[in-house]
Design an enzyme around this catalytic site. Sequence first.
Site, PDB file in Angstrom:
ATOM      1  CE  LYS A 272      -3.736   1.909   2.924  1.00 31.56           C
ATOM      2  NZ  LYS A 272      -4.524   1.613   4.154  1.00 31.56           N
TER       3      LYS A 272
ATOM      4  CB  SER B  62      -7.434   3.795   3.675  1.00 36.91           C
ATOM      5  OG  SER B  62      -6.571   3.132   4.581  1.00 36.91           O
TER       6      SER B  62
ATOM      7  CB  SER C 293      -7.972   1.074   6.491  1.00 36.31           C
ATOM      8  OG  SER C 293      -8.558   2.332   6.704  1.00 36.31           O
TER       9      SER C 293
END
Length: 473
Positions: free
Chosen positions: A84, A160, A184
């Site tokens: 990420k 997220s 997330s």
Amino acid sequence: MTSTTTRVHAFADDALGDLDAVGVAVAISAGEISAAEAVEAAIARAEAVNPRLNGIVTSDFDRARSTAATPLTGVFAGVPTFIKDNTDVAGLPTGHGSAAVIDPQPAAASEPFAEQLLSTGAVNLGKTTMPEFGFNATTEFQDAEPTRNPWHTDYSCGASSGGSAALVAAGAVPFAHANDGGGSIRIPAAACGLVGLKFTRGRELPSAEAKDLPVNIISNGIVSRSVRDSAAFLAAVDQHTPNRGLSRVGLVEGPSDRRLRVGLILDSLRSTTDDETRAAVLQVAQQLEKDGHEVVEVALPVDEAFVRHFLHYWAMLGFSMHRFGGRLMHTAYDRSLNDSLTKGLARDFIRHPWRTPGAIRGLKKSEATYKAAFRENAVDVVLSPVLGYTTPLLGHLSPAAGYEVMLPRLLDYAAFTPANNASGGPAISLPLAQTADGRPLGIHFSAVHGDERTLLELAFELEQSIGFARITD
């Protein structure tokens, strides 16, 4: 790539097939495929689906090919993955999903958790998309294309860790890095039909952002398509850098014969869960009772004050990034380009800065309150929705809608997950249900600190008794 009007995936008869990460690693170890073949198949898949999904922010395919040609060791040796875009990887820029971060430079070194993840032998293919600073529960942007849900491209993929979840669900890679400051890992897992395990606080090495936080709400992990991948990753983390304050979980390989007392929560403090989500949770509760577990309704382990404290803490983080983002990330920064959510959170904080000490005390206190709820209710796990309502259409939570519109929607949507971040307790989202039109609907289980084993054993049991829907069905 297989695609209809709304569903996108890249599962094919190639080196990856429909294997999970453990399966790919076993195939490589047995000489059935090579790491180079697995990585090449993942690159082809990623290139096929990404134009529709927009899940990759930075590709690193050439270095992945070189890495795959070297000897690799670890539980996921040779398995392709993504990391990420809020986690430093040597040689790659870190943009944090923000247009305000101007021309981020390649990181000089990988941060500790990235090293911990790559110690499994996994091969990184690049960086995945995320909303600005991970503040939102959808991977959408003020003035750019969203990341889309491969199950139905008109819908949010969650956030997220949305780019990671979209790519794993679409079959580009078997698993990918995710992290969780308010849900997330679990939210995109729920939206995209994946397993999302949030560890007990301190189980893994801390993220760079977490080191200076007064309350560490951030947990790093992965999203995967199978329980055994998440179990294998947890065991690898424990082995790489064990936390002396937590008992090792070890490798969980299947269900337990132990029957549990399960606490049931259906509604959040803010709102009533929507009918489709409520029915899905109740169906899982009925399956648990059928399998011999006891299910009892319990109260939420947090109160109204917790919601205020968490929202203020969130606003404090928004203010910090809006006002000091360049200094914190050591990069050129134009705060005028922050999205409406970051700017709105910053404004909220400026109105009430004196609330900060009380919010920090309240969030720290939530750990004891959370533990007491398990003890007083005599429950082993708590069953609840992951989210207050089913995954929304793109636009519903977009920063383009404006802060005043999106904030109440966001608070009602991400209503169940933050308690685990503040308290530090472990939790898992499991893809045990679907909406009437066939989209994933995640179910949430929480446990007391250090008891990921119970969560994983129960997850294995439900994976067998209910099963997980597949995007190829």
